[in-house]
Design a protein around this motif. Sequence first.
Motif, PDB file in Angstrom:
ATOM      1  N   THR A 184       0.790  -1.238   0.000  1.00 19.10           N
ATOM      2  CA  THR A 184       0.000   0.000   0.000  1.00 19.10           C
ATOM      3  C   THR A 184       0.820   1.286   0.000  1.00 19.10           C
ATOM      4  N   VAL A 241       0.505   4.167  -2.566  1.00 24.19           N
ATOM      5  CA  VAL A 241      -0.541   5.200  -2.540  1.00 24.19           C
ATOM      6  C   VAL A 241       0.068   6.555  -2.197  1.00 24.19           C
ATOM      7  N   THR A 288      -3.912   0.766   8.377  1.00 19.40           N
ATOM      8  CA  THR A 288      -4.853   1.512   7.531  1.00 19.40           C
ATOM      9  C   THR A 288      -4.511   2.992   7.417  1.00 19.40           C
ATOM     10  N   LEU A 336      -4.496   5.224   4.059  1.00 15.96           N
ATOM     11  CA  LEU A 336      -5.694   5.681   3.352  1.00 15.96           C
ATOM     12  C   LEU A 336      -5.782   7.203   3.265  1.00 15.96           C
ATOM     13  N   LEU A 337      -5.392   7.911   4.333  1.00 15.28           N
ATOM     14  CA  LEU A 337      -5.561   9.369   4.370  1.00 15.28           C
ATOM     15  C   LEU A 337      -4.309  10.136   4.770  1.00 15.28           C
ATOM     16  N   TYR A 371     -13.187   1.351  13.641  1.00 16.88           N
ATOM     17  CA  TYR A 371     -13.986   1.407  12.406  1.00 16.88           C
ATOM     18  C   TYR A 371     -15.329   0.692  12.626  1.00 16.88           C
TER      19      TYR A 371
END
Length: 411
Positions: free
Chosen positions: A52, A55, A128, A131-132, A244
């Motif tokens: 990942t 990204v 995670t 992601l942002l 989450y």
Amino acid sequence: MDFILYAVPFFFVLIAVELLADRWRGVSNYRLADAINSISTGVLSTTTGLLTKGVGLLTYAFALDHVALFKLSGDSVWVWVFAFVLYDFCYYWLHRMGHERNILWAAHSVHHQSEDYNLSTALRQTSTGFLLSWIFYLPMAVLGVPLLVFVSVAALNLLYQFWVHTKHIPKLGWFEWFFVTPSNHRAHHAQNALYMDRNYGGVFIIWDRLFGSFQEEDDNEPVIFGVTTPLASWNPLWANVQFYAQLWDDAKRAQSKWDKLRIWFMRTGWRPADVAAKYPMNKPDLSQFRKFEVPLDGRQQIYVALQFCVYIALGSFLMNLERSLPTGALVLGRGAVALGLFTLGVALENRPWTLKLELVRLASNLPLMWLAPLVGLWPASAVGWVGLLSYSLLSGIGLYCCRNRFTRLAS
């Protein structure tokens, strides 16, 4: 430059040194299950990152090529110094928003779930965050910081943060005014109201002093580590999805469509009024605080610890060969790591289905050995099969020796 890869052996050496310091001082800052859980989330984060991290790199490179206001040279020392300071400034705001917004806390909370505080806690990282988090570093691309410089200072920033996760180092005088230290970072990891959501800097504590988020560690208010909604689990997969799942449940329960959407972006802890009224969440009384614990027999602990070493080795193998492995191999390797760590988490919790799941994990080694050469994870060889069979046999013997313990405690 991949400083993290080269630093991993030193991380474990320093953890061993801290354990010796514990013994010398007659204290106990480590619990086996907690340390395994922390390092497990780190291994899971690292192996997930192999798939990942593109990204963040791709978005940074795109911004650098298309919207950069300047073109800085990576050959200039001042560019590296500027980038190092600027990265920490961006990190401060990512970290602060990670505590102040639900969607970002869902990722960052993983790092705070441990109720112990030691160097293994530093390795406790989210899977995670990719992601942002990349959004907060785009200003560096806009200002023209080269990609290599960005990646390097990011690694150096993360390396610095390792040593501050210890209880053995006291306050450091004048150093406390400018840099993040074990003392002011201990306060950051507290769930006490006094310390809540303070001290966000990665390297420099001056950002907190400038923006009003600094709190000194108070000798009259001992730090209680952890989060106000306890994880109460040793499972690294659940650690990554716990908050989450809480947000998802609240979003489903909310009557207002607007509340269903905005809950993800509201301040941490905000819940729709109708949901909060119908499904109240009581915060623990810290005066009655007790660390999460599950009784484990000595043989069980040894068995899980030895199996855990296998997944540390597999994770290190994937990190070392990342650039030469195809995507399929990384996916398979990450899947094997995730299954293994999930199973060991179940074993640490003495779940009723521990034995069955452990047998499934051991049986999965056979298709793993067959698939690995097909996707390029490692070559087919007689040595590999002999090693796998030997490992499975030894694991089976160990599991047989522990079977009555798991069965009895599970029942």
